[in-house]
Scaffold this active site. Structure first.
Site, PDB file in Angstrom:
ATOM      1  N   GLU A 189      19.158  25.848 -22.071  1.00  0.00           N
ATOM      2  CA  GLU A 189      19.476  26.711 -20.920  1.00  0.00           C
ATOM      3  C   GLU A 189      20.872  27.330 -21.026  1.00  0.00           C
ATOM      4  O   GLU A 189      21.690  27.185 -20.111  1.00  0.00           O
ATOM      5  CB  GLU A 189      19.315  25.902 -19.624  1.00  0.00           C
ATOM      6  CG  GLU A 189      17.893  25.379 -19.442  1.00  0.00           C
ATOM      7  CD  GLU A 189      17.752  24.330 -18.344  1.00  0.00           C
ATOM      8  OE1 GLU A 189      18.655  24.188 -17.518  1.00  0.00           O
ATOM      9  OE2 GLU A 189      16.707  23.649 -18.330  1.00  0.00           O
ATOM     10  N   ASN A 238      16.303  26.118 -26.427  1.00  0.00           N
ATOM     11  CA  ASN A 238      15.309  25.816 -25.392  1.00  0.00           C
ATOM     12  C   ASN A 238      15.746  26.387 -24.048  1.00  0.00           C
ATOM     13  O   ASN A 238      16.904  26.241 -23.658  1.00  0.00           O
ATOM     14  CB  ASN A 238      15.211  24.275 -25.289  1.00  0.00           C
ATOM     15  CG  ASN A 238      14.086  23.794 -24.398  1.00  0.00           C
ATOM     16  OD1 ASN A 238      12.935  24.176 -24.589  1.00  0.00           O
ATOM     17  ND2 ASN A 238      14.405  22.944 -23.423  1.00  0.00           N
ATOM     18  N   HIS A 297       7.956  25.616 -16.866  1.00  0.00           N
ATOM     19  CA  HIS A 297       7.750  24.995 -15.552  1.00  0.00           C
ATOM     20  C   HIS A 297       7.146  26.084 -14.668  1.00  0.00           C
ATOM     21  O   HIS A 297       7.803  27.085 -14.387  1.00  0.00           O
ATOM     22  CB  HIS A 297       9.081  24.528 -14.958  1.00  0.00           C
ATOM     23  CG  HIS A 297       9.712  23.415 -15.739  1.00  0.00           C
ATOM     24  ND1 HIS A 297       9.206  22.125 -15.740  1.00  0.00           N
ATOM     25  CD2 HIS A 297      10.788  23.393 -16.547  1.00  0.00           C
ATOM     26  CE1 HIS A 297       9.961  21.361 -16.513  1.00  0.00           C
ATOM     27  NE2 HIS A 297      10.923  22.102 -17.023  1.00  0.00           N
ATOM     28  N   GLU A 327       8.177  22.025 -21.846  1.00  0.00           N
ATOM     29  CA  GLU A 327       8.289  21.266 -20.587  1.00  0.00           C
ATOM     30  C   GLU A 327       7.209  21.679 -19.588  1.00  0.00           C
ATOM     31  O   GLU A 327       7.459  21.784 -18.380  1.00  0.00           O
ATOM     32  CB  GLU A 327       9.689  21.475 -19.984  1.00  0.00           C
ATOM     33  CG  GLU A 327      10.799  21.109 -20.946  1.00  0.00           C
ATOM     34  CD  GLU A 327      12.203  21.175 -20.336  1.00  0.00           C
ATOM     35  OE1 GLU A 327      12.349  21.273 -19.111  1.00  0.00           O
ATOM     36  OE2 GLU A 327      13.167  21.119 -21.129  1.00  0.00           O
ATOM     37  N   ASP A 381       4.637  22.101 -16.875  1.00  0.00           N
ATOM     38  CA  ASP A 381       4.032  21.487 -15.688  1.00  0.00           C
ATOM     39  C   ASP A 381       3.698  22.583 -14.692  1.00  0.00           C
ATOM     40  O   ASP A 381       4.238  23.686 -14.770  1.00  0.00           O
ATOM     41  CB  ASP A 381       4.883  20.346 -15.077  1.00  0.00           C
ATOM     42  CG  ASP A 381       6.305  20.724 -14.731  1.00  0.00           C
ATOM     43  OD1 ASP A 381       6.610  21.926 -14.650  1.00  0.00           O
ATOM     44  OD2 ASP A 381       7.129  19.806 -14.528  1.00  0.00           O
TER      45      ASP A 381
HETATM   46  O1  9MR Z   1      13.297  15.686 -15.607  1.00  0.00           O
HETATM   47  C1  9MR Z   1      14.692  15.545 -15.788  1.00  0.00           C
HETATM   48  C2  9MR Z   1      15.318  14.725 -14.685  1.00  0.00           C
HETATM   49  O2  9MR Z   1      14.840  13.382 -14.784  1.00  0.00           O
HETATM   50  C3  9MR Z   1      16.835  14.751 -14.782  1.00  0.00           C
HETATM   51  O3  9MR Z   1      17.381  14.110 -13.649  1.00  0.00           O
HETATM   52  C4  9MR Z   1      17.324  16.178 -14.867  1.00  0.00           C
HETATM   53  C5  9MR Z   1      18.838  16.225 -15.092  1.00  0.00           C
HETATM   54  O4  9MR Z   1      19.178  15.676 -16.331  1.00  0.00           O
HETATM   55  O5  9MR Z   1      16.718  16.852 -15.956  1.00  0.00           O
HETATM   56  C6  9MR Z   1      15.311  16.933 -15.833  1.00  0.00           C
HETATM   57  O6  9MR Z   1      14.799  17.593 -16.979  1.00  0.00           O
HETATM   58  C7  9MR Z   1      15.193  18.949 -17.157  1.00  0.00           C
HETATM   59  C8  9MR Z   1      15.323  19.182 -18.650  1.00  0.00           C
HETATM   60  O7  9MR Z   1      16.209  18.269 -19.216  1.00  0.00           O
HETATM   61  C9  9MR Z   1      15.764  20.617 -18.947  1.00  0.00           C
HETATM   62  N1  9MR Z   1      14.906  21.574 -18.293  1.00  0.00           N
HETATM   63  C10 9MR Z   1      14.652  21.364 -16.867  1.00  0.00           C
HETATM   64  C11 9MR Z   1      14.146  19.941 -16.644  1.00  0.00           C
HETATM   65  C12 9MR Z   1      13.785  19.729 -15.175  1.00  0.00           C
HETATM   66  O8  9MR Z   1      14.915  19.847 -14.377  1.00  0.00           O
END
Ligand code: 9MR
Length: 362
Positions: A158, A206, A242, A271, A273
Protein backbone atom coordinates in the site's frame (compact mmCIF):
# COMPACT_ATOMS: atom_id res chain seq x y z
CA UNK A 1 -27.90 -49.92 -9.66
CA UNK A 2 -25.53 -52.74 -8.72
CA UNK A 3 -24.05 -55.85 -10.41
CA UNK A 4 -25.63 -58.48 -8.15
CA UNK A 5 -28.22 -59.70 -10.64
CA UNK A 6 -25.84 -60.07 -13.61
CA UNK A 7 -24.63 -63.49 -14.83
CA UNK A 8 -21.27 -64.39 -13.21
CA UNK A 9 -19.29 -63.76 -16.42
CA UNK A 10 -20.94 -60.39 -16.85
CA UNK A 11 -20.69 -59.58 -13.17
CA UNK A 12 -16.95 -58.89 -13.32
CA UNK A 13 -17.37 -56.64 -16.37
CA UNK A 14 -20.17 -54.82 -14.63
CA UNK A 15 -18.08 -54.34 -11.49
CA UNK A 16 -15.15 -53.08 -13.53
CA UNK A 17 -17.45 -50.60 -15.26
CA UNK A 18 -18.68 -49.33 -11.91
CA UNK A 19 -15.10 -48.92 -10.73
CA UNK A 20 -14.16 -47.00 -13.89
CA UNK A 21 -17.21 -44.74 -13.46
CA UNK A 22 -16.30 -44.15 -9.81
CA UNK A 23 -12.71 -43.29 -10.70
CA UNK A 24 -13.84 -41.00 -13.52
CA UNK A 25 -16.22 -39.10 -11.26
CA UNK A 26 -13.66 -38.69 -8.49
CA UNK A 27 -10.98 -37.70 -11.01
CA UNK A 28 -13.15 -35.19 -12.82
CA UNK A 29 -14.58 -33.46 -9.78
CA UNK A 30 -12.00 -32.43 -7.19
CA UNK A 31 -13.65 -31.96 -3.86
CA UNK A 32 -11.43 -29.37 -2.15
CA UNK A 33 -9.79 -26.08 -3.10
CA UNK A 34 -6.46 -27.79 -2.69
CA UNK A 35 -7.12 -30.79 -4.93
CA UNK A 36 -8.62 -28.54 -7.61
CA UNK A 37 -5.70 -26.10 -7.39
CA UNK A 38 -3.02 -28.82 -7.39
CA UNK A 39 -4.55 -30.28 -10.51
CA UNK A 40 -4.78 -26.86 -12.17
CA UNK A 41 -1.18 -25.91 -11.29
CA UNK A 42 -2.42 -22.98 -9.23
CA UNK A 43 -1.65 -21.76 -5.73
CA UNK A 44 -4.66 -21.29 -3.48
CA UNK A 45 -3.77 -19.70 -0.20
CA UNK A 46 -5.12 -17.91 2.82
CA UNK A 47 -3.97 -15.54 5.53
CA UNK A 48 -3.36 -17.33 8.83
CA UNK A 49 -2.98 -16.54 12.53
CA UNK A 50 -0.62 -18.96 14.31
CA UNK A 51 -2.46 -18.52 17.63
CA UNK A 52 -5.34 -20.49 16.03
CA UNK A 53 -3.36 -23.54 14.91
CA UNK A 54 -4.30 -25.28 18.16
CA UNK A 55 -7.99 -25.20 17.20
CA UNK A 56 -8.58 -28.54 15.47
CA UNK A 57 -11.24 -27.35 13.00
CA UNK A 58 -9.03 -24.41 12.03
CA UNK A 59 -5.91 -26.42 11.30
CA UNK A 60 -7.79 -29.32 9.69
CA UNK A 61 -9.63 -27.01 7.30
CA UNK A 62 -6.45 -25.05 6.60
CA UNK A 63 -4.35 -28.09 5.74
CA UNK A 64 -7.10 -29.79 3.74
CA UNK A 65 -8.08 -26.80 1.60
CA UNK A 66 -4.96 -24.72 0.90
CA UNK A 67 -1.56 -25.30 -0.72
CA UNK A 68 -0.24 -21.89 0.38
CA UNK A 69 -0.39 -19.78 3.55
CA UNK A 70 0.55 -16.22 4.43
CA UNK A 71 0.91 -14.82 7.94
CA UNK A 72 -1.88 -12.25 8.42
CA UNK A 73 0.19 -10.30 10.97
CA UNK A 74 3.03 -12.55 12.15
CA UNK A 75 5.76 -11.16 9.87
CA UNK A 76 4.83 -7.48 10.15
CA UNK A 77 7.11 -4.94 11.82
CA UNK A 78 4.80 -4.72 14.84
CA UNK A 79 5.27 -8.42 15.59
CA UNK A 80 8.89 -8.88 14.55
CA UNK A 81 10.35 -5.61 15.89
CA UNK A 82 8.85 -4.90 19.30
CA UNK A 83 12.32 -3.70 20.13
CA UNK A 84 14.82 -1.87 17.95
CA UNK A 85 17.68 -4.15 18.82
CA UNK A 86 16.07 -7.58 18.57
CA UNK A 87 14.10 -9.56 16.02
CA UNK A 88 11.30 -11.82 17.22
CA UNK A 89 10.64 -14.55 14.68
CA UNK A 90 8.61 -16.85 16.93
CA UNK A 91 5.17 -16.28 15.37
CA UNK A 92 6.46 -16.28 11.80
CA UNK A 93 8.40 -19.48 12.49
CA UNK A 94 5.19 -21.13 13.69
CA UNK A 95 3.62 -20.40 10.33
CA UNK A 96 6.63 -21.92 8.57
CA UNK A 97 6.46 -25.04 10.74
CA UNK A 98 2.74 -25.50 10.03
CA UNK A 99 3.29 -25.04 6.30
CA UNK A 100 6.20 -27.47 6.20
CA UNK A 101 4.24 -30.08 8.13
CA UNK A 102 1.41 -29.81 5.58
CA UNK A 103 3.34 -29.34 2.34
CA UNK A 104 2.25 -25.72 1.83
CA UNK A 105 4.14 -22.79 0.34
CA UNK A 106 4.57 -19.61 2.37
CA UNK A 107 4.03 -16.06 1.06
CA UNK A 108 5.66 -13.38 3.22
CA UNK A 109 3.86 -10.17 4.22
CA UNK A 110 5.11 -7.43 4.52
CA UNK A 111 8.40 -5.52 4.88
CA UNK A 112 7.52 -1.90 4.12
CA UNK A 113 4.16 -0.40 5.17
CA UNK A 114 3.01 2.85 6.74
CA UNK A 115 0.79 0.87 9.17
CA UNK A 116 1.52 -1.54 11.99
CA UNK A 117 4.95 -0.21 12.81
CA UNK A 118 6.17 -0.37 16.43
CA UNK A 119 5.87 2.85 18.49
CA UNK A 120 9.64 3.23 18.91
CA UNK A 121 9.97 3.86 15.19
CA UNK A 122 7.96 7.10 15.37
CA UNK A 123 9.11 8.20 18.81
CA UNK A 124 12.77 7.72 17.89
CA UNK A 125 12.75 10.82 15.62
CA UNK A 126 15.29 9.17 13.35
CA UNK A 127 16.99 10.99 10.47
CA UNK A 128 16.55 9.78 6.87
CA UNK A 129 19.97 8.23 7.04
CA UNK A 130 19.04 6.30 10.19
CA UNK A 131 15.69 5.24 8.68
CA UNK A 132 17.51 3.99 5.60
CA UNK A 133 19.87 1.95 7.76
CA UNK A 134 16.99 0.57 9.84
CA UNK A 135 14.95 -0.50 6.81
CA UNK A 136 17.91 -2.00 4.99
CA UNK A 137 18.82 -3.99 8.09
CA UNK A 138 15.20 -5.09 8.59
CA UNK A 139 14.75 -6.31 5.02
CA UNK A 140 18.12 -8.09 5.04
CA UNK A 141 17.63 -9.79 8.41
CA UNK A 142 14.04 -10.90 7.91
CA UNK A 143 14.50 -12.13 4.35
CA UNK A 144 17.71 -13.99 5.19
CA UNK A 145 16.01 -15.63 8.16
CA UNK A 146 13.24 -16.92 5.89
CA UNK A 147 15.32 -17.56 2.76
CA UNK A 148 14.36 -20.88 1.16
CA UNK A 149 11.23 -21.05 3.30
CA UNK A 150 9.28 -18.02 2.06
CA UNK A 151 9.05 -18.21 -1.73
CA UNK A 152 7.49 -14.77 -2.38
CA UNK A 153 7.30 -11.53 -0.41
CA UNK A 154 5.13 -8.44 -0.39
CA UNK A 155 8.07 -6.06 -0.20
CA UNK A 156 6.04 -2.85 -0.21
CA UNK A 157 2.42 -2.83 0.89
CA UNK A 158 0.00 0.00 0.00
CA UNK A 159 2.61 2.56 -1.05
CA UNK A 160 0.39 4.65 -3.33
CA UNK A 161 -2.62 6.96 -2.95
CA UNK A 162 -5.83 6.64 -4.95
CA UNK A 163 -4.58 9.38 -7.32
CA UNK A 164 -1.41 7.40 -7.97
CA UNK A 165 1.01 9.58 -5.98
CA UNK A 166 3.36 8.11 -3.36
CA UNK A 167 1.65 7.85 0.03
CA UNK A 168 3.01 9.78 3.02
CA UNK A 169 4.85 7.32 5.23
CA UNK A 170 7.83 6.92 7.53
CA UNK A 171 9.60 5.26 4.60
CA UNK A 172 8.73 7.73 1.85
CA UNK A 173 8.81 11.23 3.35
CA UNK A 174 8.28 11.20 7.14
CA UNK A 175 11.25 11.48 7.10
CA UNK A 176 11.76 8.68 4.54
CA UNK A 177 14.85 6.74 3.57
CA UNK A 178 16.36 9.50 1.45
CA UNK A 179 13.99 9.71 -1.53
CA UNK A 180 11.29 12.11 -0.26
CA UNK A 181 9.61 13.90 -3.16
CA UNK A 182 10.97 11.37 -5.66
CA UNK A 183 7.82 9.29 -6.09
CA UNK A 184 8.46 5.57 -6.35
CA UNK A 185 12.26 5.78 -6.03
CA UNK A 186 12.14 4.68 -2.39
CA UNK A 187 10.18 1.61 -3.49
CA UNK A 188 12.85 0.84 -6.10
CA UNK A 189 15.48 0.98 -3.37
CA UNK A 190 13.61 -1.51 -1.16
CA UNK A 191 13.36 -3.96 -4.08
CA UNK A 192 17.13 -3.72 -4.62
CA UNK A 193 17.78 -4.48 -0.94
CA UNK A 194 15.26 -7.34 -1.02
CA UNK A 195 16.92 -8.96 -4.02
CA UNK A 196 20.34 -8.72 -2.36
CA UNK A 197 18.94 -10.34 0.79
CA UNK A 198 17.31 -13.32 -0.94
CA UNK A 199 18.01 -13.50 -4.67
CA UNK A 200 15.68 -16.48 -5.06
CA UNK A 201 12.55 -14.95 -3.53
CA UNK A 202 9.85 -13.51 -5.76
CA UNK A 203 9.39 -9.83 -5.00
CA UNK A 204 5.91 -8.29 -5.10
CA UNK A 205 4.35 -4.85 -4.80
CA UNK A 206 0.96 -5.28 -3.06
CA UNK A 207 -1.94 -2.83 -2.88
CA UNK A 208 -5.70 -2.37 -2.70
CA UNK A 209 -7.97 -0.18 -4.81
CA UNK A 210 -5.84 -0.82 -7.89
CA UNK A 211 -7.47 -4.08 -8.94
CA UNK A 212 -9.54 -2.57 -11.74
CA UNK A 213 -8.68 0.17 -14.25
CA UNK A 214 -8.28 3.50 -12.48
CA UNK A 215 -5.67 6.11 -11.55
CA UNK A 216 -4.16 3.92 -8.88
CA UNK A 217 -3.82 0.83 -11.05
CA UNK A 218 -2.44 3.02 -13.85
CA UNK A 219 0.22 4.24 -11.42
CA UNK A 220 1.05 0.71 -10.24
CA UNK A 221 1.32 -0.38 -13.87
CA UNK A 222 3.54 2.61 -14.73
CA UNK A 223 5.80 1.88 -11.74
CA UNK A 224 6.08 -1.82 -12.60
CA UNK A 225 6.85 -1.02 -16.24
CA UNK A 226 9.48 1.53 -15.22
CA UNK A 227 11.11 -0.98 -12.82
CA UNK A 228 11.14 -3.68 -15.51
CA UNK A 229 12.63 -1.30 -18.09
CA UNK A 230 15.38 -0.32 -15.65
CA UNK A 231 16.11 -3.95 -14.84
CA UNK A 232 14.99 -3.66 -11.22
CA UNK A 233 14.14 -6.95 -9.53
CA UNK A 234 10.33 -6.91 -9.42
CA UNK A 235 8.56 -10.21 -10.04
CA UNK A 236 4.94 -9.47 -9.45
CA UNK A 237 2.03 -7.35 -8.35
CA UNK A 238 -0.39 -8.38 -5.62
CA UNK A 239 -4.00 -7.34 -6.09
CA UNK A 240 -5.56 -7.39 -2.62
CA UNK A 241 -9.22 -7.57 -3.74
CA UNK A 242 -11.15 -6.68 -0.58
CA UNK A 243 -14.59 -6.34 -2.14
CA UNK A 244 -17.13 -3.98 -0.52
CA UNK A 245 -20.83 -3.52 -1.25
CA UNK A 246 -20.79 -6.52 -3.59
CA UNK A 247 -19.19 -4.35 -6.25
CA UNK A 248 -16.53 -5.52 -8.66
CA UNK A 249 -15.98 -5.20 -12.41
CA UNK A 250 -14.48 -8.57 -13.44
CA UNK A 251 -13.74 -7.42 -17.00
CA UNK A 252 -11.66 -4.52 -15.65
CA UNK A 253 -9.85 -6.88 -13.27
CA UNK A 254 -9.08 -9.21 -16.19
CA UNK A 255 -7.81 -6.29 -18.29
CA UNK A 256 -5.58 -5.10 -15.45
CA UNK A 257 -4.19 -8.61 -14.94
CA UNK A 258 -3.57 -8.80 -18.71
CA UNK A 259 -1.53 -5.60 -18.87
CA UNK A 260 0.55 -6.50 -15.80
CA UNK A 261 1.32 -10.02 -16.99
CA UNK A 262 2.19 -8.62 -20.45
CA UNK A 263 5.14 -6.93 -18.70
CA UNK A 264 6.41 -10.39 -17.77
CA UNK A 265 5.17 -10.08 -14.18
CA UNK A 266 3.16 -12.54 -12.15
CA UNK A 267 -0.08 -11.44 -10.54
CA UNK A 268 -1.25 -12.84 -7.21
CA UNK A 269 -4.72 -12.16 -5.86
CA UNK A 270 -3.56 -11.64 -2.28
CA UNK A 271 -6.36 -10.70 0.13
CA UNK A 272 -9.66 -11.69 -1.44
CA UNK A 273 -12.80 -11.35 0.68
CA UNK A 274 -16.36 -10.24 -0.05
CA UNK A 275 -18.01 -8.61 2.93
CA UNK A 276 -21.79 -8.73 3.41
CA UNK A 277 -24.22 -6.88 5.67
CA UNK A 278 -25.02 -9.08 8.66
CA UNK A 279 -27.72 -9.07 11.33
CA UNK A 280 -27.06 -9.00 15.06
CA UNK A 281 -26.51 -12.76 15.15
CA UNK A 282 -23.91 -12.51 12.39
CA UNK A 283 -26.14 -13.94 9.64
CA UNK A 284 -26.10 -12.72 6.04
CA UNK A 285 -29.16 -12.86 3.76
CA UNK A 286 -29.36 -15.93 1.45
CA UNK A 287 -29.56 -13.73 -1.66
CA UNK A 288 -26.37 -11.95 -0.58
CA UNK A 289 -24.62 -15.29 -0.09
CA UNK A 290 -25.65 -16.28 -3.60
CA UNK A 291 -24.36 -12.99 -5.03
CA UNK A 292 -21.16 -13.41 -3.00
CA UNK A 293 -20.63 -16.81 -4.64
CA UNK A 294 -20.99 -15.22 -8.09
CA UNK A 295 -18.44 -12.55 -7.19
CA UNK A 296 -15.91 -15.06 -5.88
CA UNK A 297 -16.40 -17.08 -9.06
CA UNK A 298 -15.95 -14.02 -11.29
CA UNK A 299 -12.70 -12.99 -9.57
CA UNK A 300 -11.32 -16.53 -9.66
CA UNK A 301 -12.26 -16.74 -13.34
CA UNK A 302 -10.44 -13.48 -14.12
CA UNK A 303 -7.31 -14.99 -12.55
CA UNK A 304 -7.39 -18.54 -13.87
CA UNK A 305 -8.03 -17.42 -17.44
CA UNK A 306 -4.57 -15.80 -17.45
CA UNK A 307 -1.56 -18.14 -16.97
CA UNK A 308 0.40 -15.23 -15.45
CA UNK A 309 -2.06 -15.04 -12.54
CA UNK A 310 -0.47 -17.74 -10.45
CA UNK A 311 -2.03 -17.53 -6.99
CA UNK A 312 -5.38 -16.78 -5.42
CA UNK A 313 -5.48 -16.10 -1.72
CA UNK A 314 -8.33 -15.27 0.64
CA UNK A 315 -7.82 -13.05 3.69
CA UNK A 316 -8.65 -15.73 6.23
CA UNK A 317 -11.01 -18.58 5.40
CA UNK A 318 -13.60 -18.85 8.17
CA UNK A 319 -16.12 -16.15 9.10
CA UNK A 320 -15.22 -16.96 12.70
CA UNK A 321 -11.95 -15.06 12.26
CA UNK A 322 -11.85 -12.16 9.86
CA UNK A 323 -10.63 -8.58 10.05
CA UNK A 324 -13.99 -7.38 8.62
CA UNK A 325 -15.90 -7.74 11.90
CA UNK A 326 -13.82 -5.35 13.98
CA UNK A 327 -13.09 -3.09 11.03
CA UNK A 328 -16.83 -2.53 10.35
CA UNK A 329 -17.82 -2.47 14.06
CA UNK A 330 -19.89 -5.60 13.52
CA UNK A 331 -22.11 -4.32 10.70
CA UNK A 332 -20.40 -6.34 7.96
CA UNK A 333 -19.04 -9.87 7.93
CA UNK A 334 -19.63 -13.32 6.45
CA UNK A 335 -16.91 -12.42 3.94
CA UNK A 336 -15.12 -15.75 3.57
CA UNK A 337 -15.81 -19.13 1.90
CA UNK A 338 -16.39 -21.02 5.20
CA UNK A 339 -18.95 -19.99 7.82
CA UNK A 340 -18.30 -19.60 11.53
CA UNK A 341 -18.70 -23.38 12.01
CA UNK A 342 -16.25 -24.11 9.14
CA UNK A 343 -19.09 -25.22 6.88
CA UNK A 344 -18.54 -24.39 3.20
CA UNK A 345 -20.77 -21.57 1.93
CA UNK A 346 -22.15 -21.22 -1.63
CA UNK A 347 -18.90 -19.45 -2.59
CA UNK A 348 -16.96 -22.65 -1.89
CA UNK A 349 -18.46 -24.75 -4.69
CA UNK A 350 -18.46 -21.75 -7.02
CA UNK A 351 -14.69 -21.33 -6.53
CA UNK A 352 -13.94 -25.02 -7.03
CA UNK A 353 -16.01 -25.03 -10.21
CA UNK A 354 -14.02 -22.11 -11.66
CA UNK A 355 -10.64 -23.60 -10.76
CA UNK A 356 -11.69 -26.96 -12.18
CA UNK A 357 -12.77 -25.48 -15.49
CA UNK A 358 -9.63 -23.34 -15.84
CA UNK A 359 -7.63 -23.73 -19.07
CA UNK A 360 -4.61 -26.02 -18.60
CA UNK A 361 -1.47 -24.19 -17.46
CA UNK A 362 2.10 -25.21 -16.82
O1 9MR B 1 -6.13 -8.49 8.85
C1 9MR B 1 -5.10 -7.70 9.41
C2 9MR B 1 -5.42 -7.29 10.83
O2 9MR B 1 -5.42 -8.46 11.66
C3 9MR B 1 -4.40 -6.29 11.35
O3 9MR B 1 -4.82 -5.81 12.61
C4 9MR B 1 -4.26 -5.14 10.37
C5 9MR B 1 -3.15 -4.18 10.81
O4 9MR B 1 -1.90 -4.81 10.78
O5 9MR B 1 -3.92 -5.62 9.09
C6 9MR B 1 -4.90 -6.47 8.54
O6 9MR B 1 -4.45 -6.92 7.27
C7 9MR B 1 -4.29 -5.92 6.27
C8 9MR B 1 -3.11 -6.33 5.41
O7 9MR B 1 -1.97 -6.52 6.20
C9 9MR B 1 -2.84 -5.31 4.31
N1 9MR B 1 -4.03 -5.04 3.55
C10 9MR B 1 -5.24 -4.72 4.30
C11 9MR B 1 -5.50 -5.82 5.33
C12 9MR B 1 -6.81 -5.56 6.07
O8 9MR B 1 -6.73 -4.38 6.80
Amino acid sequence: MGCARAYPILKLTCQLQLLVTFLAVTTVAPSTFRSAADRAGLLVGTAVRPSLFSEAAYSQTLSREFNMVEPEDAMKWWTVRQSKDAFDFREGDEVIRFAQAHGQKVRGHCLVWDHNNPPWLASGHFTSEEMSKLLHEHIATVMKHYAGRVFAWDIVNEGLNEDGSAKDSPWYNQPGIGFAGKGTEYIAQTFRWAHQADPKALLFYNDNGGEELNRKSDAIYAMAKDFKQRGLPIDGVGLQMHIFQLKVDPAAVAANIARLTALGLQVHITELDVELPIDTSGQARPEDLARQAEIYAAVVRACVQNPGCTAIQTWGFTDKYSWIGSHSHGTQGAALPFDRAYKPKPAYDAIIKEITSAPARQ
